[in-house]
Design a protein around this motif. Structure first.
Motif, PDB file in Angstrom:
ATOM      1  N   PRO A 139       0.831  -1.209   0.000  1.00 46.01           N
ATOM      2  CA  PRO A 139       0.000   0.000   0.000  1.00 46.01           C
ATOM      3  C   PRO A 139       0.864   1.258   0.000  1.00 46.01           C
ATOM      4  CG  PRO A 139      -0.074  -1.083   2.133  1.00 46.01           C
ATOM      5  CD  PRO A 139       0.681  -1.987   1.206  1.00 46.01           C
ATOM      6  N   GLY A 140       0.345   2.307  -0.654  1.00 46.65           N
ATOM      7  CA  GLY A 140       1.032   3.591  -0.672  1.00 46.65           C
ATOM      8  C   GLY A 140       0.625   4.419   0.540  1.00 46.65           C
ATOM      9  N   GLY A 149      10.605   7.205  -5.031  1.00 45.73           N
ATOM     10  CA  GLY A 149      11.015   5.805  -5.007  1.00 45.73           C
ATOM     11  C   GLY A 149      10.052   4.927  -5.774  1.00 45.73           C
ATOM     12  N   THR A 150      10.428   3.662  -5.939  1.00 45.67           N
ATOM     13  CA  THR A 150       9.552   2.717  -6.628  1.00 45.67           C
ATOM     14  C   THR A 150       9.386   1.464  -5.785  1.00 45.67           C
ATOM     15  OG1 THR A 150      11.393   1.700  -7.808  1.00 45.67           O
ATOM     16  CG2 THR A 150      10.248   3.513  -8.917  1.00 45.67           C
ATOM     17  N   LYS A 151       8.376   0.694  -6.136  1.00 46.27           N
ATOM     18  CA  LYS A 151       8.098  -0.579  -5.479  1.00 46.27           C
ATOM     19  C   LYS A 151       7.610  -1.554  -6.534  1.00 46.27           C
ATOM     20  CE  LYS A 151       3.398   0.904  -4.407  1.00 46.27           C
ATOM     21  NZ  LYS A 151       2.408   1.128  -3.369  1.00 46.27           N
ATOM     22  N   PRO A 152       7.741  -2.865  -6.294  1.00 44.24           N
ATOM     23  CA  PRO A 152       7.256  -3.846  -7.281  1.00 44.24           C
ATOM     24  C   PRO A 152       5.731  -3.970  -7.225  1.00 44.24           C
ATOM     25  CG  PRO A 152       8.248  -4.957  -5.411  1.00 44.24           C
ATOM     26  CD  PRO A 152       8.451  -3.490  -5.190  1.00 44.24           C
ATOM     27  N   ALA A 153       5.138  -4.207  -8.392  1.00 43.04           N
ATOM     28  CA  ALA A 153       3.696  -4.425  -8.479  1.00 43.04           C
ATOM     29  C   ALA A 153       3.442  -5.583  -9.444  1.00 43.04           C
ATOM     30  CB  ALA A 153       2.987  -3.170  -8.971  1.00 43.04           C
ATOM     31  N   THR A 154       2.539  -6.476  -9.064  1.00 40.76           N
ATOM     32  CA  THR A 154       2.147  -7.592  -9.920  1.00 40.76           C
ATOM     33  C   THR A 154       0.895  -7.193 -10.682  1.00 40.76           C
ATOM     34  OG1 THR A 154       3.026  -9.144  -8.300  1.00 40.76           O
ATOM     35  CG2 THR A 154       1.543 -10.039  -9.963  1.00 40.76           C
ATOM     36  N   GLY A 158       0.368 -11.223 -14.765  1.00 44.60           N
ATOM     37  CA  GLY A 158       1.445 -11.924 -14.068  1.00 44.60           C
ATOM     38  C   GLY A 158       2.776 -11.206 -14.141  1.00 44.60           C
ATOM     39  N   ALA A 159       2.866 -10.157 -14.945  1.00 47.35           N
ATOM     40  CA  ALA A 159       4.107  -9.391 -15.057  1.00 47.35           C
ATOM     41  C   ALA A 159       4.339  -8.608 -13.774  1.00 47.35           C
ATOM     42  CB  ALA A 159       4.029  -8.435 -16.240  1.00 47.35           C
ATOM     43  N   VAL A 160       5.609  -8.473 -13.387  1.00 48.29           N
ATOM     44  CA  VAL A 160       5.988  -7.686 -12.220  1.00 48.29           C
ATOM     45  C   VAL A 160       6.844  -6.522 -12.706  1.00 48.29           C
ATOM     46  CG1 VAL A 160       7.220  -7.690 -10.022  1.00 48.29           C
ATOM     47  CG2 VAL A 160       5.940  -9.719 -10.733  1.00 48.29           C
ATOM     48  N   ILE A 161       6.409  -5.303 -12.393  1.00 45.34           N
ATOM     49  CA  ILE A 161       7.139  -4.103 -12.810  1.00 45.34           C
ATOM     50  C   ILE A 161       7.337  -3.189 -11.609  1.00 45.34           C
ATOM     51  CG2 ILE A 161       6.212  -4.203 -15.152  1.00 45.34           C
ATOM     52  CD1 ILE A 161       4.445  -1.764 -14.340  1.00 45.34           C
ATOM     53  N   ASN A 162       8.243  -2.228 -11.745  1.00 44.52           N
ATOM     54  CA  ASN A 162       8.440  -1.222 -10.715  1.00 44.52           C
ATOM     55  C   ASN A 162       7.517  -0.044 -10.993  1.00 44.52           C
ATOM     56  OD1 ASN A 162      10.409  -2.516  -9.174  1.00 44.52           O
ATOM     57  ND2 ASN A 162      11.991  -1.922 -10.629  1.00 44.52           N
ATOM     58  N   VAL A 163       6.813   0.392  -9.932  1.00 46.81           N
ATOM     59  CA  VAL A 163       5.867   1.495 -10.054  1.00 46.81           C
ATOM     60  C   VAL A 163       6.162   2.520  -8.966  1.00 46.81           C
ATOM     61  CG1 VAL A 163       4.066   0.050 -11.076  1.00 46.81           C
ATOM     62  CG2 VAL A 163       4.159   0.332  -8.598  1.00 46.81           C
ATOM     63  N   PRO A 164       5.679   3.766  -9.137  1.00 49.30           N
ATOM     64  CA  PRO A 164       5.851   4.764  -8.074  1.00 49.30           C
ATOM     65  C   PRO A 164       5.126   4.354  -6.795  1.00 49.30           C
ATOM     66  CG  PRO A 164       5.225   5.809 -10.141  1.00 49.30           C
ATOM     67  CD  PRO A 164       5.086   4.332 -10.330  1.00 49.30           C
ATOM     68  N   MET A 165       5.538   4.949  -5.694  1.00 51.90           N
ATOM     69  CA  MET A 165       5.003   4.581  -4.383  1.00 51.90           C
ATOM     70  C   MET A 165       3.513   4.858  -4.222  1.00 51.90           C
ATOM     71  SD  MET A 165       7.533   3.245  -2.876  1.00 51.90           S
ATOM     72  CE  MET A 165       7.708   3.319  -1.127  1.00 51.90           C
ATOM     73  N   PHE A 166       2.953   5.812  -4.979  1.00 50.01           N
ATOM     74  CA  PHE A 166       1.544   6.168  -4.814  1.00 50.01           C
ATOM     75  C   PHE A 166       0.586   5.203  -5.498  1.00 50.01           C
ATOM     76  CE2 PHE A 166       3.131   8.613  -8.443  1.00 50.01           C
ATOM     77  CZ  PHE A 166       2.230   8.252  -9.429  1.00 50.01           C
ATOM     78  N   VAL A 167       1.075   4.243  -6.288  1.00 51.77           N
ATOM     79  CA  VAL A 167       0.205   3.289  -6.976  1.00 51.77           C
ATOM     80  C   VAL A 167      -0.325   2.271  -5.965  1.00 51.77           C
ATOM     81  CG1 VAL A 167       0.150   1.445  -8.699  1.00 51.77           C
ATOM     82  CG2 VAL A 167       1.352   3.573  -9.195  1.00 51.77           C
ATOM     83  N   ASN A 168      -1.627   2.011  -6.043  1.00 54.73           N
ATOM     84  CA  ASN A 168      -2.280   1.088  -5.114  1.00 54.73           C
ATOM     85  C   ASN A 168      -2.851  -0.114  -5.845  1.00 54.73           C
ATOM     86  OD1 ASN A 168      -1.941   2.667  -2.701  1.00 54.73           O
ATOM     87  ND2 ASN A 168      -3.486   4.068  -3.544  1.00 54.73           N
ATOM     88  N   GLN A 169      -3.194  -1.136  -5.062  1.00 51.64           N
ATOM     89  CA  GLN A 169      -3.841  -2.326  -5.598  1.00 51.64           C
ATOM     90  C   GLN A 169      -5.181  -1.913  -6.213  1.00 51.64           C
ATOM     91  OE1 GLN A 169      -3.676  -5.531  -2.830  1.00 51.64           O
ATOM     92  NE2 GLN A 169      -5.394  -6.610  -3.753  1.00 51.64           N
TER      93      GLN A 169
END
Length: 186
Positions: A139-140, A149-154, A158-169
Motif C-alpha cells: 500500500p502507498g 522511489g519505486t516498489k514492485p507491483a504484480t 502476471g508481469a511484475v514491474i516497478n511502479v511509483p510509491m503512490f500506486v495502489n492495488q
C-alpha cells in the motif's frame, strides 16, 4: 527474388546463409586499390542480434518478404496461447516459447501482431502500450510521492514491474511493453 548489393536499402530483409536478416545500415566503399565492397550492419530477425558484415559489390542475395498480421489474443491454456486472425477468423495455437515475452503483456481480447518472414512465423508482439490492472502491491502512504522511489507491483497478466510509491492495488496502469516501464495511472 534475387537482389544485389546495389539494391540494398535500410529495412530490406535478405537471406544470408539461410537465415533472414534486416539491413539496418549499409555503405558502398570504393578503395583506390582492389574491388568495391559493401559494409553492412544487419539484424538477425530470429534472435535480434546485430552483426557487421562485408560483401563484394554485386553479390546476390535472396530477398525475404516480411509480413505482419493483426490477430486477437483469445486465451491461454497449459502453455499454449490461442489467437484468432482478424481477417479470416481462423484460430491458431502457439506454444509459449514462440509467444515469448509478449505473453507478459497479453490479456484476453487484446490485439497483437504476428511477424512472418516468408511463410515462417518469427514471433508475436504485443501492442506498444497496454492498460493493465494492479493485482498486488504494497500500500502507498501519504507523502510517498515526494521521495520518487519505486516498489514492485504484480499486474493482471502476471508481469511484475516497478511502479511509483503512490500506486495502489486495483489501479489501472498504462505500460510501455518495449521495456516494461510504467507510463501513467489511467
Amino acid at each position: 527474388m534475387a537482389i544485389s548489393t546495389a539494391d540494398f536499402k535500410n529495412g530490406k530483409a535478405i537471406l544470408i546463409e539461410g537465415k533472414p536478416y534486416v539491413i539496418i545500415e549499409f555503405q558502398h566503399v570504393k578503395p583506390g586499390k582492389g574491388g568495391a565492397f559493401v559494409r553492412t550492419k544487419v539484424r538477425d530477425v530470429r534472435t535480434g542480434r546485430v552483426n557487421d558484415l562485408t560483401f563484394r559489390a554485386g553479390e546476390k542475395f535472396d530477398e525475404v518478404r516480411m509480413e505482419q498480421k493483426e490477430v486477437q489474443f483469445l486465451y491461454s491454456d497449459s502453455g499454449e496461447y490461442y489467437f484468432m486472425d482478424l481477417e479470416t477468423y481462423e484460430q491458431m495455437a502457439l506454444m509459449d516459447d514462440v509467444v515469448g515475452d509478449a505473453a507478459l503483456w497479453l490479456k484476453e481480447n487484446d490485439t497483437a501482431t504476428m511477424q512472418y518472414a516468408g511463410e515462417e512465423l518469427l514471433g508475436v508482439e504485443a501492442q506498444m502500450f497496454v492498460e493493465l490492472k494492479v493485482l498486488d502491491t504494497e500500500p502507498g502512504f501519504k507523502g510517498d510521492t515526494v521521495q520518487g522511489g519505486t516498489k514492485p507491483a504484480t499486474l493482471e497478466t502476471g508481469a511484475v514491474i516497478n511502479v511509483p510509491m503512490f500506486v495502489n492495488q486495483g489501479d489501472v496502469l498504462r505500460i510501455d511493453t518495449r521495456d516494461g516501464r510504467y507510463i501513467t495511472r489511467v
